[in-house]
Design a protein around this motif. Structure first.
Motif, PDB file in Angstrom:
ATOM      1  N   SER A   1       0.802  -1.217   0.000  1.00  0.00           N
ATOM      2  CA  SER A   1       0.000   0.000   0.000  1.00  0.00           C
ATOM      3  C   SER A   1       0.834   1.266   0.000  1.00  0.00           C
ATOM      4  N   GLY A   2       2.140   1.125  -0.083  1.00  0.00           N
ATOM      5  CA  GLY A   2       2.978   2.323  -0.157  1.00  0.00           C
ATOM      6  C   GLY A   2       2.908   3.192   1.082  1.00  0.00           C
ATOM      7  N   THR A   3       2.874   2.566   2.259  1.00  0.00           N
ATOM      8  CA  THR A   3       2.898   3.354   3.497  1.00  0.00           C
ATOM      9  C   THR A   3       4.265   3.292   4.156  1.00  0.00           C
ATOM     10  N   GLY A   4       5.204   2.646   3.479  1.00  0.00           N
ATOM     11  CA  GLY A   4       6.533   2.469   4.036  1.00  0.00           C
ATOM     12  C   GLY A   4       7.176   3.805   4.385  1.00  0.00           C
ATOM     13  N   LEU A   5       8.071   3.777   5.382  1.00  0.00           N
ATOM     14  CA  LEU A   5       8.649   5.026   5.870  1.00  0.00           C
ATOM     15  C   LEU A   5      10.167   5.074   5.709  1.00  0.00           C
ATOM     16  N   SER A   6      10.696   4.239   4.800  1.00  0.00           N
ATOM     17  CA  SER A   6      12.124   4.355   4.528  1.00  0.00           C
ATOM     18  C   SER A   6      12.375   4.418   3.019  1.00  0.00           C
TER      19      SER A   6
ATOM     20  N   PRO B   1       0.777  -2.360  13.421  1.00  0.00           N
ATOM     21  CA  PRO B   1       1.429  -1.102  13.065  1.00  0.00           C
ATOM     22  C   PRO B   1       0.412   0.036  12.984  1.00  0.00           C
ATOM     23  N   GLY B   2       0.880   1.234  13.217  1.00  0.00           N
ATOM     24  CA  GLY B   2       0.004   2.395  13.173  1.00  0.00           C
ATOM     25  C   GLY B   2      -0.771   2.488  11.873  1.00  0.00           C
ATOM     26  N   SER B   3      -0.222   1.901  10.832  1.00  0.00           N
ATOM     27  CA  SER B   3      -0.829   1.982   9.510  1.00  0.00           C
ATOM     28  C   SER B   3      -1.742   0.793   9.212  1.00  0.00           C
ATOM     29  N   MET B   4      -2.098  -0.026  10.217  1.00  0.00           N
ATOM     30  CA  MET B   4      -2.751  -1.314   9.946  1.00  0.00           C
ATOM     31  C   MET B   4      -4.050  -1.238   9.159  1.00  0.00           C
TER      32      MET B   4
ATOM     33  N   ILE C   1      -4.488   0.147   6.479  1.00  0.00           N
ATOM     34  CA  ILE C   1      -4.232   0.138   5.040  1.00  0.00           C
ATOM     35  C   ILE C   1      -2.970  -0.628   4.647  1.00  0.00           C
ATOM     36  N   SER C   2      -2.046  -0.854   5.574  1.00  0.00           N
ATOM     37  CA  SER C   2      -0.823  -1.563   5.192  1.00  0.00           C
ATOM     38  C   SER C   2      -1.172  -2.996   4.786  1.00  0.00           C
ATOM     39  N   THR C   3      -0.369  -3.580   3.898  1.00  0.00           N
ATOM     40  CA  THR C   3      -0.620  -4.969   3.491  1.00  0.00           C
ATOM     41  C   THR C   3       0.226  -5.898   4.349  1.00  0.00           C
ATOM     42  N   ILE C   4      -0.203  -7.139   4.455  1.00  0.00           N
ATOM     43  CA  ILE C   4       0.555  -8.101   5.252  1.00  0.00           C
ATOM     44  C   ILE C   4       1.896  -8.367   4.568  1.00  0.00           C
TER      45      ILE C   4
ATOM     46  N   GLY D   1       3.695  -6.189   2.939  1.00  0.00           N
ATOM     47  CA  GLY D   1       4.541  -5.057   3.346  1.00  0.00           C
ATOM     48  C   GLY D   1       5.008  -5.232   4.784  1.00  0.00           C
ATOM     49  N   ASN D   2       4.095  -5.672   5.651  1.00  0.00           N
ATOM     50  CA  ASN D   2       4.457  -5.896   7.058  1.00  0.00           C
ATOM     51  C   ASN D   2       5.578  -6.918   7.168  1.00  0.00           C
ATOM     52  N   VAL D   3       5.463  -8.006   6.397  1.00  0.00           N
ATOM     53  CA  VAL D   3       6.483  -9.044   6.464  1.00  0.00           C
ATOM     54  C   VAL D   3       7.794  -8.512   5.871  1.00  0.00           C
TER      55      VAL D   3
ATOM     56  N   SER E   1       7.421  -5.378  10.362  1.00  0.00           N
ATOM     57  CA  SER E   1       6.843  -4.243  11.084  1.00  0.00           C
ATOM     58  C   SER E   1       6.529  -4.569  12.532  1.00  0.00           C
ATOM     59  N   GLY E   2       6.645  -3.537  13.344  1.00  0.00           N
ATOM     60  CA  GLY E   2       6.238  -3.624  14.746  1.00  0.00           C
ATOM     61  C   GLY E   2       4.884  -2.986  14.899  1.00  0.00           C
ATOM     62  N   GLY E   3       4.555  -2.650  16.115  1.00  0.00           N
ATOM     63  CA  GLY E   3       3.267  -2.018  16.354  1.00  0.00           C
ATOM     64  C   GLY E   3       3.186  -1.563  17.786  1.00  0.00           C
TER      65      GLY E   3
ATOM     66  N   LEU F   1      14.878  -9.523  -2.061  1.00  0.00           N
ATOM     67  CA  LEU F   1      15.298 -10.914  -2.276  1.00  0.00           C
ATOM     68  C   LEU F   1      14.272 -11.739  -3.049  1.00  0.00           C
ATOM     69  N   GLY F   2      13.022 -11.316  -3.004  1.00  0.00           N
ATOM     70  CA  GLY F   2      11.980 -12.079  -3.684  1.00  0.00           C
ATOM     71  C   GLY F   2      10.654 -11.383  -3.433  1.00  0.00           C
ATOM     72  N   VAL F   3       9.615 -11.868  -4.108  1.00  0.00           N
ATOM     73  CA  VAL F   3       8.302 -11.270  -3.927  1.00  0.00           C
ATOM     74  C   VAL F   3       7.437 -12.223  -3.100  1.00  0.00           C
TER      75      VAL F   3
ATOM     76  N   PHE G   1       1.696  10.091  13.905  1.00  0.00           N
ATOM     77  CA  PHE G   1       2.635  10.510  12.876  1.00  0.00           C
ATOM     78  C   PHE G   1       1.974  11.427  11.842  1.00  0.00           C
ATOM     79  N   SER G   2       0.854  10.982  11.304  1.00  0.00           N
ATOM     80  CA  SER G   2       0.209  11.808  10.282  1.00  0.00           C
ATOM     81  C   SER G   2      -0.289  13.115  10.874  1.00  0.00           C
ATOM     82  N   ALA G   3      -0.744  13.057  12.124  1.00  0.00           N
ATOM     83  CA  ALA G   3      -1.296  14.272  12.731  1.00  0.00           C
ATOM     84  C   ALA G   3      -0.224  15.346  12.881  1.00  0.00           C
TER      85      ALA G   3
HETATM   86  C1  LIG Z   1       0.827   6.503   9.592  1.00  0.00           C
HETATM   87  C2  LIG Z   1       1.806   5.404   9.553  1.00  0.00           C
HETATM   88  C3  LIG Z   1       2.051   4.652  10.682  1.00  0.00           C
HETATM   89  C4  LIG Z   1       2.950   3.606  10.669  1.00  0.00           C
HETATM   90  N1  LIG Z   1       3.146   2.893  11.793  1.00  0.00           N
HETATM   91  C5  LIG Z   1       4.034   1.889  11.801  1.00  0.00           C
HETATM   92  C6  LIG Z   1       4.269   1.131  12.990  1.00  0.00           C
HETATM   93  O1  LIG Z   1       3.656   1.369  14.028  1.00  0.00           O
HETATM   94  N2  LIG Z   1       5.182   0.133  12.939  1.00  0.00           N
HETATM   95  C7  LIG Z   1       5.865  -0.149  11.799  1.00  0.00           C
HETATM   96  O2  LIG Z   1       6.664  -1.060  11.816  1.00  0.00           O
HETATM   97  N3  LIG Z   1       5.665   0.541  10.659  1.00  0.00           N
HETATM   98  C8  LIG Z   1       4.772   1.554  10.636  1.00  0.00           C
HETATM   99  N4  LIG Z   1       4.582   2.277   9.477  1.00  0.00           N
HETATM  100  C9  LIG Z   1       5.361   1.939   8.264  1.00  0.00           C
HETATM  101  C10 LIG Z   1       4.636   1.054   7.242  1.00  0.00           C
HETATM  102  O3  LIG Z   1       3.273   1.161   7.372  1.00  0.00           O
HETATM  103  C11 LIG Z   1       5.032  -0.398   7.350  1.00  0.00           C
HETATM  104  O4  LIG Z   1       6.375  -0.517   6.979  1.00  0.00           O
HETATM  105  C12 LIG Z   1       4.178  -1.348   6.500  1.00  0.00           C
HETATM  106  O5  LIG Z   1       4.509  -2.653   6.785  1.00  0.00           O
HETATM  107  C13 LIG Z   1       4.292  -1.118   5.014  1.00  0.00           C
HETATM  108  O6  LIG Z   1       3.291  -1.858   4.367  1.00  0.00           O
HETATM  109  P1  LIG Z   1       2.842  -1.493   2.884  1.00  0.00           P
HETATM  110  O7  LIG Z   1       1.871  -2.498   2.448  1.00  0.00           O
HETATM  111  O8  LIG Z   1       2.426  -0.106   2.806  1.00  0.00           O
HETATM  112  O9  LIG Z   1       4.217  -1.719   2.110  1.00  0.00           O
HETATM  113  P2  LIG Z   1       4.976  -0.767   1.082  1.00  0.00           P
HETATM  114  O10 LIG Z   1       5.250   0.547   1.687  1.00  0.00           O
HETATM  115  O11 LIG Z   1       4.292  -0.780  -0.212  1.00  0.00           O
HETATM  116  O12 LIG Z   1       6.336  -1.554   0.943  1.00  0.00           O
HETATM  117  C14 LIG Z   1       7.267  -1.585   1.986  1.00  0.00           C
HETATM  118  C15 LIG Z   1       8.487  -2.417   1.563  1.00  0.00           C
HETATM  119  O13 LIG Z   1       8.108  -3.771   1.446  1.00  0.00           O
HETATM  120  C16 LIG Z   1       8.328  -4.261   0.150  1.00  0.00           C
HETATM  121  N5  LIG Z   1       7.195  -5.120  -0.124  1.00  0.00           N
HETATM  122  C17 LIG Z   1       5.878  -4.816  -0.032  1.00  0.00           C
HETATM  123  N6  LIG Z   1       5.117  -5.879  -0.315  1.00  0.00           N
HETATM  124  C18 LIG Z   1       5.973  -6.890  -0.595  1.00  0.00           C
HETATM  125  C19 LIG Z   1       5.797  -8.244  -0.971  1.00  0.00           C
HETATM  126  N7  LIG Z   1       4.594  -8.776  -1.092  1.00  0.00           N
HETATM  127  N8  LIG Z   1       6.902  -8.986  -1.203  1.00  0.00           N
HETATM  128  C20 LIG Z   1       8.127  -8.454  -1.074  1.00  0.00           C
HETATM  129  N9  LIG Z   1       8.353  -7.196  -0.732  1.00  0.00           N
HETATM  130  C21 LIG Z   1       7.292  -6.412  -0.483  1.00  0.00           C
HETATM  131  C22 LIG Z   1       8.452  -3.048  -0.714  1.00  0.00           C
HETATM  132  O14 LIG Z   1       9.265  -3.291  -1.816  1.00  0.00           O
HETATM  133  C23 LIG Z   1       9.049  -2.046   0.223  1.00  0.00           C
HETATM  134  O15 LIG Z   1      10.432  -2.212   0.281  1.00  0.00           O
HETATM  135  C24 LIG Z   1       3.668   3.326   9.486  1.00  0.00           C
HETATM  136  C25 LIG Z   1       3.423   4.070   8.338  1.00  0.00           C
HETATM  137  C26 LIG Z   1       2.517   5.103   8.367  1.00  0.00           C
HETATM  138  C27 LIG Z   1       2.268   5.889   7.117  1.00  0.00           C
END
Ligand SMILES: Cc1cc2nc3c(=O)[nH]c(=O)nc-3n(C[C@H](O)[C@H](O)[C@H](O)COP(=O)(O)OP(=O)(O)OC[C@H]3O[C@@H](n4cnc5c(N)ncnc54)[C@H](O)[C@@H]3O)c2cc1C
Ligand code: SF4
Ligand code: SF4
Lengths: 467, 456
Positions: A79-84, A140-143, A145-148, A150-152, A156-158, A210-212, A334-336
């Motif tokens: 979902s593109g919520t990543g923070l790095s 995670p704070g983004s739960m 909308i974040s995808t599992i 992305g979490n893996v 991600s923590g929470g 490393l892989g999808v 964070f967003s606030a």
């Molecule tokens: C408001 C807010 C709060 C947040 N709170 C937290 C928090 O409490 N704890 C925390 O740890 N993070 C937090 N985050 C960061 C972020 O949400 C997490 O890193 C989350 O896991 C990203 O998920 P995503 O689906 O958006 O992944 P994306 O941002 O789309 O991708 C993240 C990374 O994972 C890779 N990736 C994604 N999907 C796959 C897949 N299927 N296979 C292989 N690689 C993949 C991408 O290439 C990228 O490098 C927060 C972000 C926001 C915006």
């Protein structure tokens, strides 16, 4: 298949992708792809060559094979919520977006597992488990909308990390598509499994390099029977940090131990109107859970410890819905903070818990030194701080000071035995600091792994390190 | 001069820090799962335009008209992004550039925005014609003889959806000034806005609005001929006409002479509240507009604010128990952030059991004229909404916006016919007015309820 014509980069690849996925699942128009040029990270952006959607592992495999044939980098995206900057497109990259693979495939109540496609939303997984009386703890704070996947990929923590750990602690198996397009399954439903190397864990936190990941098998827990939520206010940051140490020293492991400073409290209250105290210097949001008697007992002890260490007041959530509101409020921190200045740059440094109070003082000193506006909140129980620099990316002089402050924060963290990232990953944002933390040997070991799994360097190239 | 994306305060665009928290609440994103159809994506496109990296194209125009303008994203956004402003500026720029122009679209827009909805008397006249068509038996005749088949495709689809026009419009039901029977020492003076669709189709809701205000000691002023509020124009990129209509409204109703100005339609209220912003660069009207925006209240919001009297149980007979579910109008809950108050009204009514439905604050697909311009998405939303409403098993669906009211009524008509089991759609103030009336019938001393026949 042909190699791309030099005049129009990627034309042949795009045509091949269209044939393979269907034309409407391949986006190339500016209006379609501009919104995929960034993730949740401030200031980073780059347009991709194309954005493609896959529906299953076979399609993912086809995309990787085509990309390899055409030497095109592939950036996997949830979902593109990543923070790095993890899913910010590399140069001329294909963005492989998995949000349309969002089904929950199996809920196994006999083995307490849940299997889902990688694009499933974390909240949906939590809800599906809850509906069966089960519990998926990482939140995670983004739960919402974040995808599992992305979490893996970020491990991600929470808010519940202190007691329940992070995403890694719940991953029992993964389906992964490798750079050459082969589809493999790593792990199993067995609680114990030592057959071969633990490659499953290698992919947890691999940031798409490393892989999808296409499927995730998750461990679930029984739902805790009871929960108590406390809100403690402090007039000094130090007192809040000391309270955290005191709670842990008293051998109590609450489920949640979150911290917000004064600036963050203001912004969150502005958005949520849940009635946070605007005059407090710091607040701790604390949650205990488990057997009703245990949860209550712990809450009482924590209340005493808060008072003993200078809390000006301690409030207990009157109902489950009030507790949920407080957690939602914390998740929006964070967003606030973006309410204050145009650009919000979030840090993710983590120190051993005993160093928390000192680290907070370091951050304050750094803000002062570089004349910057820094708000801090974070997962106190985990020693994970989110100093957030509130700035304006168009102010070059200030942005330069931001960079210096960044470097100082990293130095201070490493000096205290901490890590440059607790949960957001290295991506692009932390790349410059990784070698310093790991040392040469470990750093090179990472590259060795990368080269053997992705010899052409096509999976999310330029993230974590440059090869 | 119209404001362009490049001229607006850049920090409004920067305010979006692309966290994605708005995505799961955006109906169009949920439908397609593609970023350009999300708030974050649309804002990114606008920023690209402001940065000169993207031109205002037809594709961008289509995108901004695919957006419902439901403002769910503004409720979800922790960063406080002013999407509503961005949305209106973008649509205005799209209209100015003419990227979507076609003879047919231009003609329809001219007819609706410039002609019909700027002339209240003409609108009532057209409404009257439609009413004649419906009551004279001509409609039934045309349908039976399949004469409707002669209508062009789009109109044929819309014909059965045309709202049923009421026999009497607001000015025939409401006197320009009505005073409470038991005049309190210092009665509150309020003005009631009758709306366009509300006036033609739901004049009884306007009547009920006046009734509940009277019952709470307000002296109610209702100018008989009122201009359209201009929300339709502002949301469809015609800011110039929107300003003109706002000025006319301010000429008609002087906010300095009232305690509150009451709207009962979510969509209108949301726009009416922002006259201060709309006229900020108009020295002649600025001050009035600020006062107007300060006093503009949704009827439920105002009732709660003044501590409305809870109706007692009717002594005439046992209280009738009725289950009610509440559908939130987007522009009431997201646009005006009025969400608790209508529920408080409902809960205060004897015998009412409020049953929350899933996704209560999701758009029903009506969204102004969206159901005409984007029938597919509107239909998808309509079905989704109906499913949730019916799942509650409630006998009554309460909602406070004419567009939603019609949209839900239409979806019931097509799926359920007019079966007795189908829930009734009502505005919360109608239920409250009825409760006051029941009280009165039982001879209790109440504020005041004038039955419709007493007025005008
Ligand atoms: C408001 C807010 C709060 C947040 N709170 C937290 C928090 O409490 N704890 C925390 O740890 N993070 C937090 N985050 C960061 C972020 O949400 C997490 O890193 C989350 O896991 C990203 O998920 P995503 O689906 O958006 O992944 P994306 O941002 O789309 O991708 C993240 C990374 O994972 C890779 N990736 C994604 N999907 C796959 C897949 N299927 N296979 C292989 N690689 C993949 C991408 O290439 C990228 O490098 C927060 C972000 C926001 C915006
Ligand atoms: S107004 Fe509604 S449809 Fe438009 S972006 Fe916001 S949530 Fe989505
Ligand atoms: S929630 Fe607000 S800041 Fe976050 S992406 Fe949506 S509009 Fe932008």
């Amino acid at each position: 298949m042909n190699t791309p014509a030099p005049s129009a980069p990627g034309t042949a690849l795009i045509a091949a992708l269209q044939t393979s996925l269907g034309a409407d699942q391949v986006l190339t128009a500016s209006e379609d792809i501009i919104p995929y040029g960034f993730d949740g990270t401030a200031t980073l952006k780059q347009r991709p060559l194309a954005v493609v959607f896959a529906r299953n592992a076979a399609q993912v495999s086809a995309v990787l094979k085509l990309a390899r044939l055409h030497h095109a980098p592939v950036v996997t995206r949830g979902s593109g919520t990543g923070l790095s900057g993890g899913s910010v497109p590399s140069t001329a990259a294909i963005v492989l977006c998995l949000v349309k693979m969002d089904r929950i495939l199996e809920l196994d109540t006999a083995n307490l597992t849940l299997r889902a496609e990688a694009g499933a939303i974390t909240q949906t997984i939590f809800d599906a488990a809850s509906a069966a009386g089960l519990f998926y703890p990482p939140d995670p704070g983004s739960m919402k909308i974040s995808t599992i996947g992305g979490n893996v990929a970020e491990n991600s923590g929470g808010l519940r990390g202190l007691k329940y750990g992070v995403t890694r602690d719940y991953v029992m198996g993964l389906e992964v598509v490798l750079a050459d397009g082969s589809i493999c399954w790593l792990g199993s439903k067995c609680v114990k499994d030592v057959a071969g190397y633990n490659l499953r864990d290698l992919f947890v936190g691999s940031e798409g390099t490393l892989g999808v990941i296409t499927q995730v098998l998750l461990k679930l827990l029984p739902q805790p029977a009871a929960r108590q939520t406390l809100l403690a206010m402090f007039s000094r940051m130090d007192s809040a940090a000391e309270t955290v140490s005191a709670i842990i020293a008293a051998k109590i492991i609450p489920c949640t131990l979150e911290f917000l400073d004064r600036k963050t409290i203001r912004c969150v209250e502005d958005f949520t109107h849940v009635g946070l105290p605007l005059d407090a210097e710091a607040i701790l949001l604390i949650e205990t859970d488990g057997h009703p008697a245990a949860a209550t007992d712990e809450a009482l002890k924590i209340e005493d410890l808060c008072r003993l260490h200078g809390a000006t007041s301690v409030k207990r959530a009157a109902s489950a819905s009030e507790a949920a509101l407080l957690a939602t409020a914390r998740r929006s921190a964070f967003s606030a903070l973006a309410r204050l200045r145009p650009t919000t740059i979030l840090e993710d440094v983590t120190v051993p818990r005993s160093e928390l109070a000192g680290m907070i003082r370091d951050v304050e000193a750094i803000a002062l030194k570089h004349d910057l506006n820094i708000a801090t909140f974070g997962h106190f129980g985990d020693g994970n701080l989110h100093p957030t620099i509130l700035t304006d990316e168009r102010n070059t002089a200030e942005m330069h000071r931001v960079e210096l402050a960044f470097a100082d924060i990293v130095s201070a963290t490493l000096a205290r035995g901490g890590t440059i990232t607790g949960e957001h990953g290295v991506g692009l944002a932390k790349k410059p600091f990784l070698r310093r933390q790991l040392g040469d040997a470990s750093y090179d070991l990472l590259k060795l792994v990368k080269r053997s799994l992705d010899p052409d360097n096509l999976l999310n190239p330029g993230k974590i390190f440059d090869l | 001069m119209i404001k362009k994306l490049a001229d607006i305060d850049y920090s409004i665009l920067q305010q979006c820090m692309h966290c994605g928290m708005c995505l799961p609440t955006c109906p169009t994103y949920v439908e397609t799962k593609e970023e350009r159809n999300s708030p974050r994506g649309r804002i990114a496109l606008m920023r690209a335009i402001a940065d000169g990296e993207l031109a205002v194209s037809k594709s961008f125009g289509d995108e901004m008209y695919y957006c419902l303008g439901c403002l769910a994203c503004t409720t979800a956004c922790p960063a406080g992004v002013n999407y509503s402003e961005l949305f209106e500026v973008a649509r205005a720029e799209i209209e100015e550039k003419g990227v979507l122009d076609s003879p047919k679209r231009d003609a329809i827009r001219w007819f609706a925005l410039r002609l019909l909805f700027t002339r209240p008397r003409l609108l009532r006249f057209v409404g009257r014609l439609l009413w004649l068509w419906q009551v004279s038996g001509l409609q039934t005749f045309a349908r039976r003889t399949r004469l409707v088949k002669l209508l062009p495709g789009n109109l044929r689809r819309l014909e059965p959806q045309a709202p049923v026009i009421q026999a009497k419009f607001s000015h025939q039901l409401i006197a320009p000034v009505e005073k409470p029977v038991a005049t309190p020492p210092a009665p509150r003076r309020v003005a009631v806005l009758t709306g366009c669709v509300q006036d033609l189709v739901f004049a009884d809701i306007n009547r009920a609005t006046v009734d509940v205000l009277l019952a709470n000691g307000c002296e109610v002023h209702t100018p008989p001929v009122q201009p359209c509020c201009g929300s339709l124009h502002a949301h469809n990129g015609d800011t110039g006409t929107a300003r003109e209509l706002a000025r006319r409204q301010l000429d008609l109703i002087d906010p300095f002479t009232f305690d509150a100005i009451i709207s009962n339609a979510g969509g209108c209220g949301s726009h009416l509240r922002h006259y201060d912003h709309l006229l900020e660069n108009d020295p002649a009207y600025r001050e009035r507009a600020v006062e107007w925006s300060r006093k503009l209240k949704d009827v439920s919001e105002y009732l709660v604010e003044i501590g409305f009297r809870k109706p007692g149980a009717s002594a005439a007979g046992p209280v009738e128990n009725v289950s009610v579910t509440y559908h939130e109008s987007c522009h009431l809950c997201h646009g005006q952030k009025v969400s608790k108050q209508p529920r408080e009204l409902l809960k205060a009514i004897p015998g009412v059991e409020l049953r929350e439905c899933a996704e209560a604050s999701w758009c029903c697909g009506s969204a102004g004229i969206y159901n005409i311009t984007q029938p597919e998405t509107a239909g998808w939303l309509q079905e989704r909404k109906l499913g949730h409403l019916l799942a509650t098993g409630a006998q009554v669906v309460a909602t406070a916006n004419p567009g939603c009211h019609l949209q839900i009524e239409n979806s019931l008509k097509t799926t359920r016919g007019s079966t007795a089991s189908a829930p009734k759609i009502v505005h919360p103030v109608v239920l409250l007015a009825n409760a006051y009336l029941a009280e009165e019938a039982s001879g209790r001393p109440t504020g005041n309820v004038i039955p419709p026949s007493n007025s005008v």
